[in-house]
Design a protein around this motif. Structure first.
Motif, mmCIF file in Angstrom:
data_model
loop_
_atom_site.group_PDB
_atom_site.id
_atom_site.type_symbol
_atom_site.label_atom_id
_atom_site.label_comp_id
_atom_site.label_asym_id
_atom_site.label_seq_id
_atom_site.Cartn_x
_atom_site.Cartn_y
_atom_site.Cartn_z
ATOM 1 N N ARG A 1 -4.841 28.270 -35.495
ATOM 2 C CA ARG A 1 -4.133 27.402 -34.549
ATOM 3 C C ARG A 1 -5.078 26.392 -33.925
ATOM 4 N NH1 ARG A 1 -2.226 31.133 -32.031
ATOM 5 N NH2 ARG A 1 -3.637 31.253 -30.246
ATOM 6 N N GLU A 2 -6.267 26.826 -33.551
ATOM 7 C CA GLU A 2 -7.239 25.904 -32.954
ATOM 8 C C GLU A 2 -7.672 24.841 -33.956
ATOM 9 O OE1 GLU A 2 -10.318 28.509 -31.617
ATOM 10 O OE2 GLU A 2 -9.308 28.989 -29.719
ATOM 11 N N HIS A 3 -7.836 25.233 -35.202
ATOM 12 C CA HIS A 3 -8.231 24.284 -36.240
ATOM 13 C C HIS A 3 -7.140 23.233 -36.442
ATOM 14 C CE1 HIS A 3 -10.239 22.934 -39.930
ATOM 15 N NE2 HIS A 3 -9.029 22.870 -40.458
ATOM 16 N N VAL A 4 -5.897 23.690 -36.506
ATOM 17 C CA VAL A 4 -4.784 22.762 -36.710
ATOM 18 C C VAL A 4 -4.653 21.821 -35.518
ATOM 19 C CG1 VAL A 4 -2.272 22.586 -36.922
ATOM 20 C CG2 VAL A 4 -3.525 24.285 -38.276
ATOM 21 N N GLN A 5 -4.759 22.352 -34.321
ATOM 22 C CA GLN A 5 -4.648 21.513 -33.133
ATOM 23 C C GLN A 5 -5.759 20.473 -33.071
ATOM 24 O OE1 GLN A 5 -4.585 24.468 -30.014
ATOM 25 N NE2 GLN A 5 -2.353 24.686 -30.095
ATOM 26 N N ASP A 6 -6.939 20.856 -33.505
ATOM 27 C CA ASP A 6 -8.066 19.920 -33.514
ATOM 28 C C ASP A 6 -7.849 18.811 -34.531
ATOM 29 O OD1 ASP A 6 -10.845 19.105 -32.837
ATOM 30 O OD2 ASP A 6 -11.223 19.648 -34.922
ATOM 31 N N LYS A 7 -7.367 19.168 -35.709
ATOM 32 C CA LYS A 7 -7.147 18.182 -36.768
ATOM 33 C C LYS A 7 -5.910 17.328 -36.525
ATOM 34 C CE LYS A 7 -10.533 19.319 -39.608
ATOM 35 N NZ LYS A 7 -11.594 18.369 -40.044
ATOM 36 N N ARG A 8 -4.948 17.891 -35.799
ATOM 37 C CA ARG A 8 -3.687 17.184 -35.581
ATOM 38 C C ARG A 8 -3.591 16.642 -34.168
ATOM 39 N NH1 ARG A 8 -0.639 14.737 -37.989
ATOM 40 N NH2 ARG A 8 1.352 15.537 -37.278
ATOM 41 N N ALA A 9 -4.712 16.144 -33.653
ATOM 42 C CA ALA A 9 -4.718 15.571 -32.300
ATOM 43 C C ALA A 9 -4.007 14.223 -32.348
ATOM 44 C CB ALA A 9 -6.146 15.399 -31.808
ATOM 45 N N ARG A 10 -2.704 14.243 -32.169
ATOM 46 C CA ARG A 10 -1.888 13.035 -32.251
ATOM 47 C C ARG A 10 -1.006 12.924 -31.019
ATOM 48 N NH1 ARG A 10 -4.969 12.298 -35.747
ATOM 49 N NH2 ARG A 10 -4.605 11.843 -37.960
ATOM 50 N N PHE A 11 -0.759 11.679 -30.595
ATOM 51 C CA PHE A 11 0.249 11.462 -29.576
ATOM 52 C C PHE A 11 1.616 11.614 -30.236
ATOM 53 C CE2 PHE A 11 -3.421 9.198 -27.933
ATOM 54 C CZ PHE A 11 -3.428 9.586 -26.596
ATOM 55 N N GLN A 12 2.528 12.240 -29.541
ATOM 56 C CA GLN A 12 3.847 12.444 -30.108
ATOM 57 C C GLN A 12 4.575 11.106 -30.242
ATOM 58 O OE1 GLN A 12 5.194 15.346 -31.234
ATOM 59 N NE2 GLN A 12 3.155 16.201 -30.878
ATOM 60 N N VAL A 13 5.164 10.880 -31.406
ATOM 61 C CA VAL A 13 5.937 9.669 -31.668
ATOM 62 C C VAL A 13 7.342 10.101 -32.054
ATOM 63 C CG1 VAL A 13 6.125 7.575 -33.057
ATOM 64 C CG2 VAL A 13 3.867 8.499 -32.486
ATOM 65 N N ASP A 14 8.356 9.607 -31.323
ATOM 66 C CA ASP A 14 9.712 10.046 -31.634
ATOM 67 C C ASP A 14 10.151 9.484 -32.983
ATOM 68 O OD1 ASP A 14 11.503 7.550 -31.342
ATOM 69 O OD2 ASP A 14 10.339 7.511 -29.480
ATOM 70 N N LEU A 15 11.112 10.170 -33.592
ATOM 71 C CA LEU A 15 11.539 9.812 -34.941
ATOM 72 C C LEU A 15 12.103 8.408 -35.024
ATOM 73 C CD1 LEU A 15 13.153 13.146 -36.221
ATOM 74 C CD2 LEU A 15 10.970 12.137 -36.882
ATOM 75 N N GLY A 16 12.753 7.951 -33.942
ATOM 76 C CA GLY A 16 13.300 6.599 -33.939
ATOM 77 C C GLY A 16 12.206 5.551 -34.083
ATOM 78 N N GLN A 17 11.132 5.710 -33.297
ATOM 79 C CA GLN A 17 10.014 4.770 -33.392
ATOM 80 C C GLN A 17 9.316 4.878 -34.742
ATOM 81 O OE1 GLN A 17 6.839 5.358 -30.576
ATOM 82 N NE2 GLN A 17 5.835 3.418 -31.076
ATOM 83 N N ARG A 18 9.183 6.085 -35.246
ATOM 84 C CA ARG A 18 8.542 6.272 -36.548
ATOM 85 C C ARG A 18 9.345 5.600 -37.655
ATOM 86 N NH1 ARG A 18 6.541 12.398 -37.341
ATOM 87 N NH2 ARG A 18 5.859 11.453 -39.296
ATOM 88 N N ARG A 19 10.660 5.735 -37.576
ATOM 89 C CA ARG A 19 11.493 5.098 -38.599
ATOM 90 C C ARG A 19 11.390 3.579 -38.500
ATOM 91 N NH1 ARG A 19 15.434 7.022 -41.940
ATOM 92 N NH2 ARG A 19 16.748 5.421 -42.877
ATOM 93 N N GLN A 20 11.369 3.059 -37.268
ATOM 94 C CA GLN A 20 11.260 1.612 -37.085
ATOM 95 C C GLN A 20 9.953 1.085 -37.675
ATOM 96 O OE1 GLN A 20 10.447 0.029 -33.071
ATOM 97 N NE2 GLN A 20 12.257 -1.275 -33.356
#
Length: 298
Positions: A149-168
């Motif tokens: 879990r710590e490894h994944v959290q470290d590698k996936r340090a991303r700001f959350q982007v909602d699906l609507g913005q991602r699709r746009q």
């Protein structure tokens, strides 16, 4: 419906997350069925738990074999994409925590760490049950889960982007890429953007990840025309592109660009977004990993 068929989609979900391959997951579930067919169901107290345990163990063993095979893979290896269209009922158990970016990170875990992470984080199994699956004590299993879990959290340090913005952003990227719009692409990419392309030796993909907006943009514009795509996809001729289409569709629970030619999917491009800009591009062009997908509708 038989007991096994009742849990088949769940078992596919478990195996796919551990393996990152649809074909391997289906093979594992088929082997689990063969083992189940030789069991006296009346002797099994909890069929669901039993089947998850058998499937997970088979998937761990297959992952160990697959990791050694992937060491000789031509170029970067990316997980096999899955479509998650609303009408694809058999993938219902896959519709959570299967984004390509996460699966890429899971590739960096050991087989046991990955299995523990999947069973705990995706399926919320208690550590006591997971310990039985992997043949370790509960304390050791908890430690594996914590480390994963710590490894994944470290590698996936991303700001959350909602699906609507991602699709746009994905739609804007698709338009700019298909038009060969250099300026439009540069506006969407972060300065340190990375492009990882998986052609498996069957498409002329970069054998190493491309980094930097300029390098990535040059590559994308080079394959933005039918002639450029034909050179990239060695198995496709320029004449095939009379029936070419781009569409944004749901792939691995997120918006992605799907390129179809002659009624078959020839490439999938998924975007990882950070601070409103495209941070990583995953381009899948190995036909062996796309043959099970159907062309996307706009």
């Amino acid at each position: 419906m038989s007991t096994f068929e009742e849990h088949r989609s769940l078992l596919i979900g478990v195996a796919y997350r551990i393996l990152g391959s649809v074909a391997d997951a289906e093979d594992v579930v088929q082997e689990a069925w063969l083992r189940w067919s030789g069991v006296d169901e009346a002797s099994v107290e909890d069929a669901k738990a039993y089947l998850i345990r058998v499937t997970s163990r088979l998937a761990i063993d297959r992952l160990r074999w697959a990791k050694s095979r992937r060491e000789s893979y031509v170029g970067p290896w990316l997980p096999e994409p899955i479509s998650l269209a609303p009408d694809v009922a058999e993938h219902a158990e896959l519709a959570d925590s299967v984004e390509l970016a996460l699966l890429v990170v899971l590739e960096t875990l050991s087989p046991l760490e990955r299995a523990v992470f999947v069973l705990r984080e995706a399926f919320d199994l208690p550590f006591s049950e997971i310990a039985q699956v992997i043949g370790r004590g509960e304390a050791a299993t908890r430690q594996l889960g914590k480390r994963a879990r710590e490894h994944v959290q470290d590698k996936r340090a991303r700001f959350q982007v909602d699906l609507g913005q991602r699709r746009q952003i994905t739609e804007r990227f698709m338009t700019a890429a298909s038009d060969g719009d250099l300026d439009g692409l540069m506006e969407l990419l972060s300065s340190e953007v990375t492009l990882v392309s998986d052609g498996g030796g069957k498409a002329r993909s970069p054998l190493r990840a491309l980094t930097g907006a300029i390098n990535v943009t040059r590559f994308l514009t080079s394959i933005s025309t039918p002639d450029g795509i034909a050179k990239f996809m060695a198995s496709i001729s320029v004449t095939d592109f009379a029936d070419m289409s781009f569409a944004v569709a749901t792939v691995n629970d997120a918006p992605a660009i799907v390129l179809s030619v002659g009624g078959r999917v020839v490439a999938v491009m998924a975007l990882d977004i950070k601070d409103g800009a495209i941070d990583t591009i995953y381009l899948l062009a190995n036909p062996d990993k796309l043959s099970h997908l159907t062309p996307a509708l706009p």
